[in-house]
Design an enzyme around this catalytic site. Structure first.
Site, short mmCIF file in Angstrom:
data_model
loop_
_atom_site.label_atom_id
_atom_site.label_comp_id
_atom_site.label_asym_id
_atom_site.label_seq_id
_atom_site.Cartn_x
_atom_site.Cartn_y
_atom_site.Cartn_z
N GLY A 9 65.33 14.35 -33.12
CA GLY A 9 64.23 15.22 -33.57
C GLY A 9 62.88 14.65 -33.17
O GLY A 9 61.92 14.72 -33.94
N ALA A 10 62.81 14.12 -31.93
CA ALA A 10 61.56 13.48 -31.48
C ALA A 10 60.57 14.49 -30.90
O ALA A 10 59.48 14.11 -30.47
CB ALA A 10 61.88 12.40 -30.44
N THR A 11 60.91 15.77 -30.90
CA THR A 11 60.04 16.77 -30.28
C THR A 11 58.94 17.26 -31.23
O THR A 11 58.06 18.01 -30.81
CB THR A 11 60.86 18.00 -29.83
OG1 THR A 11 61.62 18.46 -30.96
CG2 THR A 11 61.80 17.66 -28.69
N GLY A 13 56.91 16.76 -35.47
CA GLY A 13 56.79 16.21 -36.82
C GLY A 13 57.05 14.72 -36.95
O GLY A 13 56.50 13.89 -36.20
N ARG A 34 66.05 19.46 -28.66
CA ARG A 34 66.55 20.58 -27.84
C ARG A 34 65.47 21.16 -26.95
O ARG A 34 65.74 21.93 -26.05
CB ARG A 34 67.10 21.69 -28.74
CG ARG A 34 68.34 21.33 -29.51
CD ARG A 34 68.60 22.34 -30.60
NE ARG A 34 67.45 22.39 -31.50
CZ ARG A 34 67.31 23.25 -32.51
NH1 ARG A 34 68.25 24.15 -32.74
NH2 ARG A 34 66.24 23.20 -33.27
N TYR A 149 69.93 23.48 -48.86
CA TYR A 149 69.13 22.40 -48.24
C TYR A 149 69.25 21.15 -49.11
O TYR A 149 69.46 20.04 -48.59
CB TYR A 149 67.66 22.83 -48.07
CG TYR A 149 66.82 21.71 -47.49
CD1 TYR A 149 67.04 21.26 -46.18
CD2 TYR A 149 65.83 21.08 -48.25
CE1 TYR A 149 66.29 20.21 -45.65
CE2 TYR A 149 65.08 20.03 -47.72
CZ TYR A 149 65.31 19.60 -46.42
OH TYR A 149 64.58 18.56 -45.89
N VAL A 182 55.66 16.91 -46.41
CA VAL A 182 55.01 16.41 -45.20
C VAL A 182 54.64 17.62 -44.34
O VAL A 182 55.50 18.48 -44.08
CB VAL A 182 55.97 15.52 -44.36
CG1 VAL A 182 55.21 14.81 -43.24
CG2 VAL A 182 56.72 14.53 -45.23
N GLU A 185 56.35 21.04 -38.64
CA GLU A 185 56.83 22.40 -38.34
C GLU A 185 57.96 22.81 -39.30
O GLU A 185 58.56 23.88 -39.14
CB GLU A 185 57.32 22.47 -36.88
CG GLU A 185 56.17 22.30 -35.89
CD GLU A 185 56.62 22.22 -34.44
OE1 GLU A 185 57.75 22.64 -34.12
OE2 GLU A 185 55.85 21.71 -33.62
P1 NDP Z 1 60.04 19.52 -37.73
O1 NDP Z 1 60.54 20.93 -37.80
O2 NDP Z 1 58.66 19.28 -37.33
O3 NDP Z 1 61.03 18.66 -36.81
C1 NDP Z 1 62.42 18.83 -36.83
C2 NDP Z 1 63.01 18.10 -35.64
O4 NDP Z 1 64.45 18.21 -35.72
C3 NDP Z 1 62.57 18.69 -34.32
O5 NDP Z 1 62.25 17.64 -33.42
C4 NDP Z 1 63.79 19.45 -33.84
O6 NDP Z 1 63.89 19.38 -32.43
C5 NDP Z 1 64.93 18.63 -34.45
N1 NDP Z 1 66.12 19.46 -34.62
C6 NDP Z 1 66.29 20.52 -35.47
N2 NDP Z 1 67.48 21.09 -35.28
C7 NDP Z 1 68.10 20.37 -34.30
C8 NDP Z 1 69.34 20.49 -33.64
N3 NDP Z 1 70.24 21.45 -33.96
N4 NDP Z 1 69.66 19.59 -32.68
C9 NDP Z 1 68.79 18.63 -32.33
N5 NDP Z 1 67.58 18.47 -32.92
C10 NDP Z 1 67.24 19.34 -33.88
O7 NDP Z 1 60.32 18.93 -39.20
P2 NDP Z 1 60.10 17.46 -39.84
O8 NDP Z 1 59.53 16.52 -38.88
O9 NDP Z 1 59.43 17.67 -41.13
O10 NDP Z 1 61.61 17.12 -40.16
C11 NDP Z 1 62.23 15.90 -39.78
C12 NDP Z 1 63.19 15.47 -40.87
O11 NDP Z 1 62.46 15.20 -42.06
C13 NDP Z 1 64.24 16.52 -41.26
O12 NDP Z 1 65.47 15.85 -41.46
C14 NDP Z 1 63.71 17.07 -42.58
O13 NDP Z 1 64.74 17.57 -43.39
C15 NDP Z 1 63.09 15.82 -43.15
N6 NDP Z 1 62.11 16.02 -44.21
C16 NDP Z 1 60.98 16.77 -44.00
C17 NDP Z 1 60.06 16.92 -45.00
C18 NDP Z 1 58.84 17.77 -44.86
O14 NDP Z 1 58.24 18.14 -45.89
N7 NDP Z 1 58.42 18.11 -43.66
C19 NDP Z 1 60.23 16.24 -46.30
C20 NDP Z 1 61.47 15.51 -46.41
C21 NDP Z 1 62.34 15.38 -45.39
P3 NDP Z 1 64.25 20.60 -31.46
O15 NDP Z 1 63.83 21.86 -32.15
O16 NDP Z 1 63.52 20.31 -30.20
O17 NDP Z 1 65.72 20.49 -31.29
C1 8X3 Z 2 61.43 18.71 -47.43
C2 8X3 Z 2 60.67 18.71 -48.70
O1 8X3 Z 2 60.37 19.89 -50.94
O2 8X3 Z 2 60.62 21.29 -48.98
O3 8X3 Z 2 62.61 18.00 -47.52
O4 8X3 Z 2 62.50 20.13 -49.87
S1 8X3 Z 2 61.07 20.07 -49.66
#
Ligand code: NDP
Ligand code: 8X3
Length: 249
Positions: A9-11, A13, A34, A149, A182, A185
């Site tokens: 998920g380096a693309t 957030g 992806r 979730y 956080v 996206e």
């Molecule tokens: P973003 O949507 O910004 O990033 C999600 C990343 O996951 C993207 O790089 C995306 O890459 C990758 N991803 C999603 N689905 C797939 C797939 N099927 N295969 C490969 N890669 C995938 O969200 P965040 O940065 O916020 O999320 C990162 C992590 O942090 C997640 O696990 C999320 O649950 C967790 N999290 C987020 C919080 C928040 O409030 N934002 C709070 C707590 C946890 P691409 O689309 O290019 O494949």
């Molecule tokens: C992402 C934070 O509160 O939307 O894991 O579940 S919340």
């Protein structure tokens, strides 16, 4: 040989911010996602060598093939950041979409397992490695309409503990970082591109930034080898729980 970090998920957030910070700290980066264009953009931005890996974590064969394709110069992986994941939808179970449930279980739980399983032979052979699992406050409590979730992130919490137990004999560090809100996206994905709904999630208070989580990940992996941060919860100061957020801005 430079140390290498494998980040899913380096693309976007948290994953993207982590790739940038770890590169600044001297790590080579195996950047996964992806979206090809985003990976290319990241590669141009980073100062250290980058090996982009395009695959969907849901596809077990693609995960195995991707890891097998890593060239020798990048196989000295010391850190795995299991970050890829999202929420899909925010609905009561009685009106929830089973396609959303499949996506969350397949990506957040099974995808994390597939990637970990593929990387572990490298860690075991090298007799070292550090896994950082990105959980969530949703893995510590359940909130209205969060059902599946939250279940997927409770599973990450259990897998984090299970990995630590099973890998204990190999000296591999395993820990989870569990963020609250956080601004990434994440909500765009949850609300399927409905920008108005997504923006509202982060309005009226100061949410965490992806860089805040990247710094904590770097702190965890830069501890001395005898120190393992096993489980860490981090929220914006304005947040007390999944449902209590003080809005004053
Ligand atoms: P973003 O949507 O910004 O990033 C999600 C990343 O996951 C993207 O790089 C995306 O890459 C990758 N991803 C999603 N689905 C797939 C797939 N099927 N295969 C490969 N890669 C995938 O969200 P965040 O940065 O916020 O999320 C990162 C992590 O942090 C997640 O696990 C999320 O649950 C967790 N999290 C987020 C919080 C928040 O409030 N934002 C709070 C707590 C946890 P691409 O689309 O290019 O494949
Ligand atoms: C992402 C934070 O509160 O939307 O894991 O579940 S919340």
């Amino acid at each position: 040989m430079k140390k290498t970090a494998f980040i899913t998920g380096a693309t976007s957030g948290i994953g993207r911010a982590t790739a940038i910070l770890l590169s600044q700290k001297g790590y080579q980066i195996i950047a996964c996602g992806r979206r090809d264009e985003r990976l290319k953009q990241l590669e141009e931005e980073l100062k250290t060598p980058v090996f982009p890996l395009l695959f969907d974590v849901r596809n077990r064969e693609a995960v195995t093939d991707a890891v097998a394709s890593i060239p020798k110069a990048f196989r000295n992986i010391e850190v795995l950041v299991n970050n890829a994941g999202n929420a899909h939808g925010l609905d009561p179970i009685q009106s929830g979409n089973p396609d959303d449930w499949d996506a969350m279980i397949d990506i957040n739980v099974k995808g994390l397992l597939y990637v970990t399983r593929a990387i572990l032979p490298i860690f075991i052979e090298n007799k070292k490695g550090h896994i950082i699992n990105i959980g969530s406050t949703a893995g510590k409590e359940v909130y209205p309409k969060g059902n599946v979730y939250c279940a997927s992130k409770h599973a990450v919490d259990a897998i984090n503990q299970g990995l630590r137990i099973d890998l204990n004999e190999h000296g591999i560090r395993v820990g989870a970082i569990n963020p609250g809100l956080v601004e990434t996206e994440f909500s765009d994905v949850r609300f399927k591109g409905d920008r108005d709904k997504a923006v509202k999630v982060y309005q009226g208070y100061q949410p965490l930034k992806p860089e805040d989580i990247a710094e904590i990940i770097y702190f965890a992996i830069s501890r001395p080898p005898h120190v393992n941060i096993a489980d860490l919860v981090v929220m914006p100061t304005a947040q007390a729980s999944s449902t209590i957020v003080r809005k004053e801005l």
